[in-house]
Scaffold this motif. Structure first.
Motif, PDB file in Angstrom:
ATOM      1  N   THR A   1      -4.156   1.177 -11.519  1.00  0.00           N
ATOM      2  CA  THR A   1      -5.210   1.673 -10.623  1.00  0.00           C
ATOM      3  C   THR A   1      -5.538   0.752  -9.455  1.00  0.00           C
ATOM      4  N   THR A   2      -5.117  -0.521  -9.501  1.00  0.00           N
ATOM      5  CA  THR A   2      -5.501  -1.434  -8.423  1.00  0.00           C
ATOM      6  C   THR A   2      -4.284  -1.885  -7.618  1.00  0.00           C
TER       7      THR A   2
ATOM      8  N   LYS B   1      -3.948  -4.821  -6.490  1.00  0.00           N
ATOM      9  CA  LYS B   1      -3.616  -6.162  -6.964  1.00  0.00           C
ATOM     10  C   LYS B   1      -2.588  -6.105  -8.096  1.00  0.00           C
ATOM     11  N   SER B   2      -2.721  -5.145  -8.997  1.00  0.00           N
ATOM     12  CA  SER B   2      -1.757  -5.037 -10.098  1.00  0.00           C
ATOM     13  C   SER B   2      -0.371  -4.669  -9.567  1.00  0.00           C
TER      14      SER B   2
ATOM     15  N   LYS C   1       0.831  -1.207   0.000  1.00  0.00           N
ATOM     16  CA  LYS C   1       0.000   0.000   0.000  1.00  0.00           C
ATOM     17  C   LYS C   1       0.863   1.254   0.000  1.00  0.00           C
TER      18      LYS C   1
ATOM     19  N   GLN D   1       2.403   1.594  -3.368  1.00  0.00           N
ATOM     20  CA  GLN D   1       1.429   2.039  -4.365  1.00  0.00           C
ATOM     21  C   GLN D   1       1.286   3.552  -4.369  1.00  0.00           C
TER      22      GLN D   1
END
Length: 398
Positions: A342-343, A345-346, A323, A326
């Motif tokens: 945008t996610t 997960k990616s 997080k 990101q």
């Protein structure tokens, strides 16, 4: 005003090209066993018979391509002295980034008469290309050895390896014989083929193992005698380059790179002899260059994530959770004018891939019921190299 080159009057190199990646040695050293297996597999060519298929396996830098080039040259020379041998044609293709259609079309175009139009890029399919290939093979006749380097990178490789070895028995060709030579960095390539192909291929497998320090020293001594002026390379420097490469990957290409870069380091310092110290400095430069190439090979967003973690490391904010990575990654991507992924997960998928590739260290954390299980990441390499590499990449593509 004097020229910036006017002070350059001497060099420790004699034939520096001997240390280049493109150089093909006249004799192959320390691969006698592999050459012997190769010659036995291809001996039928000397008697006008259909040759065995040959597959060479081993990591990069272990001599597979050099040995193949040498064997093709020697075989072509020998064929001219043998009455029983048919005309021999060698076709070499690198499959990296190619489709099956592109490979077959390339073969067709090498066989077409000089005044014929090239096989079209569009409008016809792979089946049409195979049909034309068979026509041109029979028109030319003789023995054709098809050398496919990096064959494990080819899409639809099962089709290629099912069609060509069976072309004569299936009646597609009658006046020509075909043998396949496949070169792969992937030792498990054969297991990836369909059972139908494995059962019919009937190939000779030749595995190239890493060189040991003694073998690398023999190769480097031979190259150094040609590449450097007399007494311009110390024997201990050769031994050090061989030992460093043997400890790493047993890679001749890497060992030769160390010797070449060591010579360049010595020359920049105006030293007359390459020593252990020059090889040690070369090791750092070669490692940095290899790492920069690995970074350059990653996708843009993977590079942005590496740059993000490098900046976090410089701020002593690692190891970091996905997080945190990101949110900082989004700032980096925006700074380059790119739309961030945008996610979460990616981002986690990229982090997992970079960990598997050896760029990152991953720490598993388990805080029980209160915090759950999660991963934290940090670089497994010098953050300065990452940031310098990213600057260079952006400059070269900007």
């Amino acid at each position: 005003m004097s020229s910036p080159f006017s002070d350059i009057t001497d060099t420790i190199f004699d034939e520096k090209e001997v240390l280049s990646e493109s150089y093909q040695p006249e004799a192959i050293l320390e691969r006698e066993k592999e050459i012997d297996a190769f010659s036995h597999a291809l001996q039928d060519v000397l008697f006008g018979r259909e040759p065995e298929n040959v597959f060479l396996y081993g990591k990069a830098g272990l001599g597979k391509t050099a040995v193949t080039t040498y064997m093709m040259s020697e075989l072509q020379a020998e064929v001219t002295t043998r009455e029983e041998a048919d005309d021999l044609y060698v076709h070499e293709l690198n499959c990296n980034g190619k489709t099956l259609f592109m490979v077959v079309r390339r073969l067709v175009n090498t066989l077409l008469p000089p005044d014929a139009s090239p096989f079209p890029k569009r409008g016809l399919g792979t089946g049409d290309a195979f049909d034309e290939l068979y026509t041109q093979l029979d028109r030319r006749g003789g023995t054709h050895l098809l050398v496919f380097d990096e064959i494990d990178h080819l899409d639809e490789v099962d089709t290629l390896l099912y069609e060509l070895p069976r072309a004569r028995s299936n009646g597609h060709i009658t006046d020509a014989v075909v043998g396949i030579i496949g070169i792969s960095n992937n030792y498990t390539f054969r297991q990836s083929l369909s059972s139908k192909v494995r059962d019919t291929l009937m190939e000779t497998e030749i595995s190239f193992s890493p060189y040991d320090a003694g073998e690398l020293r023999t190769i480097l001594t031979n190259r150094a005698e040609q590449a450097f002026a007399a007494e311009a390379c110390d024997s201990s420097a050769i031994a050090k380059a061989a030992a460093l490469s043997a400890q790493d990957m047993g890679n001749a290409r890497q060992a030769i790179d160390l010797l070449r870069v060591g010579g360049e380091v010595a020359q920049r310092a105006n030293d007359q002899t390459v020593t252990d110290e020059h090889i040690e400095e070369a090791r750092k430069l070669v490692q940095r260059g290899r790492l920069q190439n690995k970074i350059r090979d990653q996708t843009k967003h993977a590079q942005y994530i590496l740059e993000t973690i490098a900046k976090l490391e410089q701020r002593d904010e690692i190891p970091a959770r996905s997080k945190t990575i990101q949110s900082r990654y989004e700032q980096v991507a925006n700074a380059y004018g790119a739309s961030p992924l945008t996610t979460l997960k990616s981002i986690q998928d990229h982090l997992s891939d970079l960990h598997m590739l050896g760029f990152l260290i991953r720490h598993e954390r388990n805080q029980g019921r209160s915090g759950g299980q999660y991963y934290e990441y940090e670089l497994d390499l010098d953050p300065l190299i990452v940031l310098e590499s990213r600057e260079e990449i952006e400059r070269s593509t900007g």
